[in-house]
Design an enzyme around this catalytic site. Structure first.
Site, PDB file in Angstrom:
ATOM      1  CB  CYS A  33      -8.754   8.730  -5.012  1.00 14.63           C
ATOM      2  SG  CYS A  33      -7.942   7.321  -5.791  1.00 14.63           S
ATOM      3  CB  CYS A  74      -4.963   6.697  -5.003  1.00 13.02           C
ATOM      4  SG  CYS A  74      -6.215   6.855  -3.737  1.00 13.02           S
ATOM      5  CE  LYS A 107      -0.381   6.695  -3.076  1.00 11.92           C
ATOM      6  NZ  LYS A 107      -1.241   6.001  -2.091  1.00 11.92           N
ATOM      7  CE1 TYR A 111      -2.618   2.761   3.330  1.00 11.08           C
ATOM      8  CE2 TYR A 111      -3.128   3.394   5.587  1.00 11.08           C
ATOM      9  CZ  TYR A 111      -3.244   2.502   4.537  1.00 11.08           C
ATOM     10  OH  TYR A 111      -3.973   1.351   4.700  1.00 11.08           O
ATOM     11  CD  GLU A 165       1.478   5.833   0.187  1.00  7.83           C
ATOM     12  OE1 GLU A 165       0.984   4.728  -0.137  1.00  7.83           O
ATOM     13  OE2 GLU A 165       0.834   6.900   0.139  1.00  7.83           O
ATOM     14  CG  HIS A 174      11.077 -21.665  -9.477  1.00  4.99           C
ATOM     15  ND1 HIS A 174      11.480 -21.178  -8.240  1.00  4.99           N
ATOM     16  CD2 HIS A 174      12.206 -22.013 -10.150  1.00  4.99           C
ATOM     17  CE1 HIS A 174      12.798 -21.239  -8.188  1.00  4.99           C
ATOM     18  NE2 HIS A 174      13.261 -21.740  -9.326  1.00  4.99           N
ATOM     19  CD  GLU A 183       9.078 -19.988  -6.284  1.00  3.91           C
ATOM     20  OE1 GLU A 183       8.761 -21.187  -6.411  1.00  3.91           O
ATOM     21  OE2 GLU A 183      10.053 -19.471  -6.840  1.00  3.91           O
TER      22      GLU A 183
END
Length: 450
Positions: free
Chosen positions: A43, A48, A51, A177, A181, A435, A440
């Site tokens: 990672c 992770c 990346k 993944y 990616e 908003h 939302e």
């Protein structure tokens, strides 16, 4: 000298191993951890973290273009790849140091070198033997490149992080993944990309509808997707490579990246000296407490073949430490674990996909929303945002949330708390939105699409 006997000897200083070591030491256990490569595991070093840094870099090209609609004129000559690569490496080296300090401050002994298990309670590192009441295997996985003619001409994601130069054209093989990616990352960095996957649609296991949405968006951005196709051989042609495809076509490219999965790093580990057994997929078999068939040996993380995600390995390491040294025998709950694909656009999800939800709950309601992000009303960017909620009609509980769009991971992480806590669609409807935001929309979808 009397022999040092450890309460826990951890093999592998990746996410799961470091967490288990630190927490165990915090409970008063005498702990050692052995690592032969780099602190932080996949990672931190080739997964992770780097990346995501590259993903940020890849999005700037679109951001510069989007800025024109907001009155900003900018001229970007080209990407300085060596600067990006080297800045990334400096950050990783900083994190390596942090991991070392975390272990040291927790009182964990760090042993550099390859660890081999000699028996149920003995580990050898570079000729030195260590005795432990418990041994934890947390060695993770390593990229797998299939055994096809010319496989030596392909690179994995490990090597991609350290390329001398970026290619003009690259082929990414795989549909998970990493492949998805990096197809988006390389394209965003200016590389012409073709992604090849042997099935009819990438990201198997994710919601089919959102996979289809992502495929359309990636194609619209210029990534060429070749589904139901595979590479059968690679040959070198000067400075380029020729890929022979199952369809009979030959594809010429500058670089071939294989992202076709990872295998557990079991070679040279010494499992043959123990009663540890493997499951039918070649991963270490463990029970719900991460104990192997050798009672004193445990395993967590990618090496056990579960959800191969860093937060999962962290949770497993924490759970095991509590189990061994704090008397907590609670079983780790793997339900409603959120995850994200840092593709372009981003994709994130928590809970059930539509197909699995219908099988599990029977009568469900599906709410979807597909729209143009407010930002892109001025930018001119054609990228769409897609949101999806899945509700079990019998309980009214939201059992799945899926999103494709900017900051999808950030939004789904928040929703994951609510869904894990058992929020109903009525709870979502009663929540007042912020908003104007994309998020939302998740609390304003009133009419089920099916």
């Amino acid at each position: 000298m009397s022999e040092t006997i450890y309460d826990l000897f951890v093999i592998g200083a990746g996410s799961g191993g470091v967490r288990a070591a630190r927490i165990s030491a915090g409970f008063g256990a005498k702990v050692a951890i052995a690592e032969s490569r780099y602190l932080g595991g996949t990672c931190v070093n080739v997964g992770c973290v780097p990346k995501k840094l590259f993903s940020y870099a890849a999005h700037y090209r679109e951001d510069f273009s989007d800025a024109k609609g907001f009155g900003w004129d900018s001229v970007v000559e080209k990407l300085d790849w060596p600067r990006l690569r080297d800045n990334k490496t400096k950050e990783i080296e900083r994190l390596n140091g942090i991991y070392g300090n975390l272990l040291s401050n927790a009182g964990v002994e760090l042993i550099n070198g390859h660890a081999k298990i000699l028996d149920a309670n003995t580990v050898e590192v570079e000729g030195v033997k260590f005795t432990a009441k418990n041994i934890l295997i947390a060695v993770g996985g390593w990229p797998f490149i299939p055994d096809i003619p010319g496989r030596e001409f392909a690179i994995s994601s490990n090597e991609l992080f350290y390329l001398d130069t970026l290619p003009k054209h690259a082929v990414v093989v795989g549909g998970g993944y990493v492949a998805t990616e990096f197809a988006g990352i390389l394209h965003g960095l200016g590389v012409e990309i073709e992604q090849i996957y042997r099935r009819d649609l990438f990201l198997r296991g994710f919601d089919t509808e959102i996979r289809q949405e992502l495929a359309e968006e990636m194609k619209a951005k210029g990534v060429k997707l070749r589904f139901n196709e595979n590479v059968v051989a690679i040959t070198k042609r000067g400075d380029q490579y020729a890929l022979e495809l199952e369809s009979g076509e030959t594809l010429i490219t500058d670089k071939v990246l294989y992202a076709t999965g990872r295998n557990p790093m079991l070679e040279g580990l010494g499992l043959e000296n123990t009663k540890v057994s493997l499951n039918d997929k070649g991963y270490i078999a463990v029970d719900e407490g991460f104990q192997t068939s050798e009672p004193s040996i445990y395993a967590v993380g990618d090496v056990i073949g579960g959800m191969e995600l860093t937060p999962v390995a962290l949770a497993e390491g924490m759970n095991l430490a509590k189990r061994l040294f704090d008397g907590d025998n609670s079983v780790l709950d793997y339900n409603f674990i959120p995850t994200a694909i840092f593709s372009n656009p981003n994709l994130a999800t928590v809970g059930f996909n539509e197909e699995d939800a219908r099988e599990r709950f029977g009568d469900i309601a599906v709410y979807t929303s597909r729209f143009t992000h407010l930002k892109h009303t001025l930018s001119g960017n054609k990228t769409k945002t897609f949101l999806k909620l899945i509700v079990d009609k019998a309980s009214d509980k939201v059992v799945g949330a899926h999103m494709m769009g900017d900051d999808a991971g950030e939004i789904i992480q928040g929703l994951a708390v609510a869904i894990k806590a058992g929020a109903t669609k009525a709870d979502f409807d009663a929540t007042i939105g912020i908003h104007p935001t994309v998020a939302e929309e998740f609390v304003t979808m009133r009419n089920a699409s099916r």
